[in-house]
Write a protein that holds these residues in place. Structure first.
Motif, PDB file in Angstrom:
ATOM      1  N   MET A   1       0.823  -1.203   0.000  1.00 29.89           N
ATOM      2  CA  MET A   1       0.000   0.000   0.000  1.00 29.89           C
ATOM      3  C   MET A   1       0.856   1.252   0.000  1.00 29.89           C
ATOM      4  O   MET A   1       0.586   2.217  -0.666  1.00 29.89           O
ATOM      5  CB  MET A   1      -0.929   0.008   1.220  1.00 29.89           C
ATOM      6  N   LYS A   2       1.956   1.227   0.805  1.00 35.52           N
ATOM      7  CA  LYS A   2       2.830   2.394   0.877  1.00 35.52           C
ATOM      8  C   LYS A   2       3.536   2.628  -0.450  1.00 35.52           C
ATOM      9  O   LYS A   2       3.720   3.757  -0.882  1.00 35.52           O
ATOM     10  CB  LYS A   2       3.844   2.214   1.993  1.00 35.52           C
ATOM     11  N   THR A   3       3.965   1.525  -1.121  1.00 34.47           N
ATOM     12  CA  THR A   3       4.629   1.667  -2.420  1.00 34.47           C
ATOM     13  C   THR A   3       3.695   2.293  -3.428  1.00 34.47           C
ATOM     14  O   THR A   3       4.073   3.172  -4.201  1.00 34.47           O
ATOM     15  CB  THR A   3       5.096   0.294  -2.926  1.00 34.47           C
ATOM     16  N   PHE A   4       2.443   1.839  -3.439  1.00 33.87           N
ATOM     17  CA  PHE A   4       1.426   2.389  -4.334  1.00 33.87           C
ATOM     18  C   PHE A   4       1.327   3.896  -4.159  1.00 33.87           C
ATOM     19  O   PHE A   4       1.411   4.668  -5.113  1.00 33.87           O
ATOM     20  CB  PHE A   4       0.101   1.704  -4.021  1.00 33.87           C
ATOM     21  N   GLY A   5       1.192   4.343  -2.910  1.00 39.47           N
ATOM     22  CA  GLY A   5       1.062   5.770  -2.652  1.00 39.47           C
ATOM     23  C   GLY A   5       2.285   6.545  -3.045  1.00 39.47           C
ATOM     24  O   GLY A   5       2.197   7.611  -3.650  1.00 39.47           O
ATOM     25  N   GLY A  67      -7.452   5.956  -3.356  1.00 38.32           N
ATOM     26  CA  GLY A  67      -6.845   4.962  -2.488  1.00 38.32           C
ATOM     27  C   GLY A  67      -5.771   5.532  -1.581  1.00 38.32           C
ATOM     28  O   GLY A  67      -5.450   6.722  -1.627  1.00 38.32           O
ATOM     29  N   THR A  68      -5.215   4.657  -0.761  1.00 42.10           N
ATOM     30  CA  THR A  68      -4.183   5.055   0.185  1.00 42.10           C
ATOM     31  C   THR A  68      -2.974   5.637  -0.541  1.00 42.10           C
ATOM     32  O   THR A  68      -2.392   4.998  -1.421  1.00 42.10           O
ATOM     33  CB  THR A  68      -3.731   3.852   1.028  1.00 42.10           C
ATOM     34  N   GLY A  69      -2.615   6.863  -0.181  1.00 43.20           N
ATOM     35  CA  GLY A  69      -1.456   7.509  -0.785  1.00 43.20           C
ATOM     36  C   GLY A  69      -1.676   8.077  -2.169  1.00 43.20           C
ATOM     37  O   GLY A  69      -0.806   8.752  -2.709  1.00 43.20           O
ATOM     38  N   GLU A  70      -2.845   7.842  -2.753  1.00 43.98           N
ATOM     39  CA  GLU A  70      -3.121   8.326  -4.113  1.00 43.98           C
ATOM     40  C   GLU A  70      -3.462   9.809  -4.082  1.00 43.98           C
ATOM     41  O   GLU A  70      -4.194  10.276  -3.210  1.00 43.98           O
ATOM     42  CB  GLU A  70      -4.284   7.538  -4.717  1.00 43.98           C
ATOM     43  N   ASN A  98      -5.637  10.098   3.706  1.00 42.07           N
ATOM     44  CA  ASN A  98      -5.400   8.787   3.106  1.00 42.07           C
ATOM     45  C   ASN A  98      -3.923   8.388   3.123  1.00 42.07           C
ATOM     46  O   ASN A  98      -3.496   7.537   2.353  1.00 42.07           O
ATOM     47  CB  ASN A  98      -5.935   8.746   1.670  1.00 42.07           C
ATOM     48  N   GLY A  99      -3.157   8.973   4.028  1.00 42.73           N
ATOM     49  CA  GLY A  99      -1.749   8.614   4.130  1.00 42.73           C
ATOM     50  C   GLY A  99      -1.524   7.247   4.734  1.00 42.73           C
ATOM     51  O   GLY A  99      -0.440   6.669   4.614  1.00 42.73           O
ATOM     52  N   SER A 100      -2.546   6.721   5.410  1.00 44.30           N
ATOM     53  CA  SER A 100      -2.451   5.394   6.002  1.00 44.30           C
ATOM     54  C   SER A 100      -3.786   4.688   5.856  1.00 44.30           C
ATOM     55  O   SER A 100      -4.819   5.311   5.589  1.00 44.30           O
ATOM     56  CB  SER A 100      -2.061   5.486   7.478  1.00 44.30           C
ATOM     57  N   PHE A 101      -3.776   3.372   6.039  1.00 44.38           N
ATOM     58  CA  PHE A 101      -4.983   2.547   5.955  1.00 44.38           C
ATOM     59  C   PHE A 101      -5.598   2.485   7.356  1.00 44.38           C
ATOM     60  O   PHE A 101      -5.449   3.430   8.128  1.00 44.38           O
ATOM     61  CB  PHE A 101      -4.602   1.159   5.423  1.00 44.38           C
ATOM     62  N   GLY A 102      -6.295   1.414   7.715  1.00 43.03           N
ATOM     63  CA  GLY A 102      -6.831   1.350   9.058  1.00 43.03           C
ATOM     64  C   GLY A 102      -7.890   0.289   9.242  1.00 43.03           C
ATOM     65  O   GLY A 102      -8.190  -0.502   8.340  1.00 43.03           O
ATOM     66  N   SER A 103      -8.486   0.285  10.404  1.00 48.72           N
ATOM     67  CA  SER A 103      -9.529  -0.656  10.781  1.00 48.72           C
ATOM     68  C   SER A 103     -10.891  -0.162  10.288  1.00 48.72           C
ATOM     69  O   SER A 103     -11.018   0.948   9.753  1.00 48.72           O
ATOM     70  CB  SER A 103      -9.564  -0.776  12.299  1.00 48.72           C
ATOM     71  N   CYS A 104     -11.917  -0.981  10.510  1.00 53.17           N
ATOM     72  CA  CYS A 104     -13.281  -0.552  10.188  1.00 53.17           C
ATOM     73  C   CYS A 104     -13.625   0.743  10.911  1.00 53.17           C
ATOM     74  O   CYS A 104     -14.263   1.635  10.341  1.00 53.17           O
ATOM     75  CB  CYS A 104     -14.281  -1.637  10.583  1.00 53.17           C
TER      76      CYS A 104
END
Length: 294
Positions: A1-5, A67-70, A98-104
């Motif tokens: 996910m971090k690479t994508f962003g 998306g994350t980092g996009e 959107n710099g990070s993902f997370g829980s519900c």
């Protein structure tokens, strides 16, 4: 996910006029702000950027979540937003944390800040207040990765959301198990108002077609057997798994719509941009359009 962003941010994915499809509607661009964030206070200012038909009239609303980092106003997001404006929507992409993902819980908080119909400071309130928007005609949502999760959760916070389209949508991402909010029955959005498109080699949702199929079935409540790649109800809801042979770079990964995928994106897949297959942009946007009032 971090690479994508990181790769998307490095590229910038700036939109130029020649990269966007020809308008069916003459359009005007707009920018506004809303109050969002990662807590229930929704205390930070973020940008909403979009297009709307220039012609006099009232139009339904499309909300796109990246998306994350996009980059929220990068090429992929703005291409999809302008294409929806072409179809007669007030259409916008929404910046958020959107710099990070997370829980519900954490992703749900972000979704609430964007789609809280009871707050005049939410993104949806700002969009519905536009003079050319008529949210009683319907709101539809779309997004990639974390944005696809928020797209599905949008109706939890605004009953006017009529259909949701997700790219790279799953129930398990690395250390995060989202089954409690993403499995069918865990979100307010009806199963027959969700359409998912995921790549067969999606590292985050998969990494195998079997894993992707399981996630698609869990979110939409629809199964077409253990080997299906295409599974749709009569109204077009359901899911599709993109094969590597269908995309320009031969790899149907998390970012199947990008040449080079999430790690080394170099532009939008030409088929995704202009084609009419079930996984491509036009087919999915036309599906969203079928649920709103013109």
């Amino acid at each position: 996910m971090k690479t994508f962003g990181k790769r998307l941010l490095q590229l910038g994915l700036a939109v130029c006029a020649t990269s966007l499809s020809v308008s069916a509607f003459a359009q005007s661009s707009f920018t506004t702000t809303y109050r969002g964030g990662t807590t229930s206070l929704c205390g930070s200012t973020y940008t909403v950027k979009g297009y709307e038909p220039s012609a006099t009239g009232k139009y339904p609303v499309y909300v796109h979540i990246v998306g994350t980092g996009e980059t929220y106003d990068g090429e992929l997001a703005m291409t999809q937003v302008q294409a929806m404006a072409n179809k007669g929507f007030v259409a916008a992409t929404v910046e958020y944390s959107n710099g990070s993902f997370g829980s519900c819980s954490s992703i749900g908080t972000k979704a609430r800040c964007i789609f809280n119909s009871g707050s005049s400071n939410s993104a949806i309130a700002k969009l519905c207040a536009r003079s050319k928007a008529d949210c009683s005609k319907g709101v539809v949502t779309g997004g990639l990765s974390q944005g696809s999760i928020i797209s599905v959760l949008a109706k939890n916070y605004d009953s006017r959301v009529r259909a949701s389209y997700g790219q790279g949508a799953g129930t398990n991402y690395s250390i995060y198990n989202l089954s409690s909010c993403m499995n069918n029955g865990g979100h307010t959005q009806a199963a027959d108002r969700i359409r998912l498109v995921n790549g067969e080699s999606d590292t985050f949702v998969g990494p195998t077609a079997s894993n992707v199929r399981t996630a698609n079935q869990a979110i939409t409540g629809l199964s077409c057997g253990s080997s299906a790649y295409s599974c749709f109800r009569s109204n077009g809801s359901g899911w599709y798994i993109v094969r590597g042979s269908e995309v320009q770079d031969g790899s149907a990964d998390h970012c199947y719509m990008m040449v080079g995928g999430c790690t080394t994106p170099s532009g939008i897949d030409s088929g995704f941009r202009t084609g009419s297959a079930a996984w491509q942009m036009n087919a999915n946007q036309n599906w969203l359009k079928s649920f709103v009032t013109p």
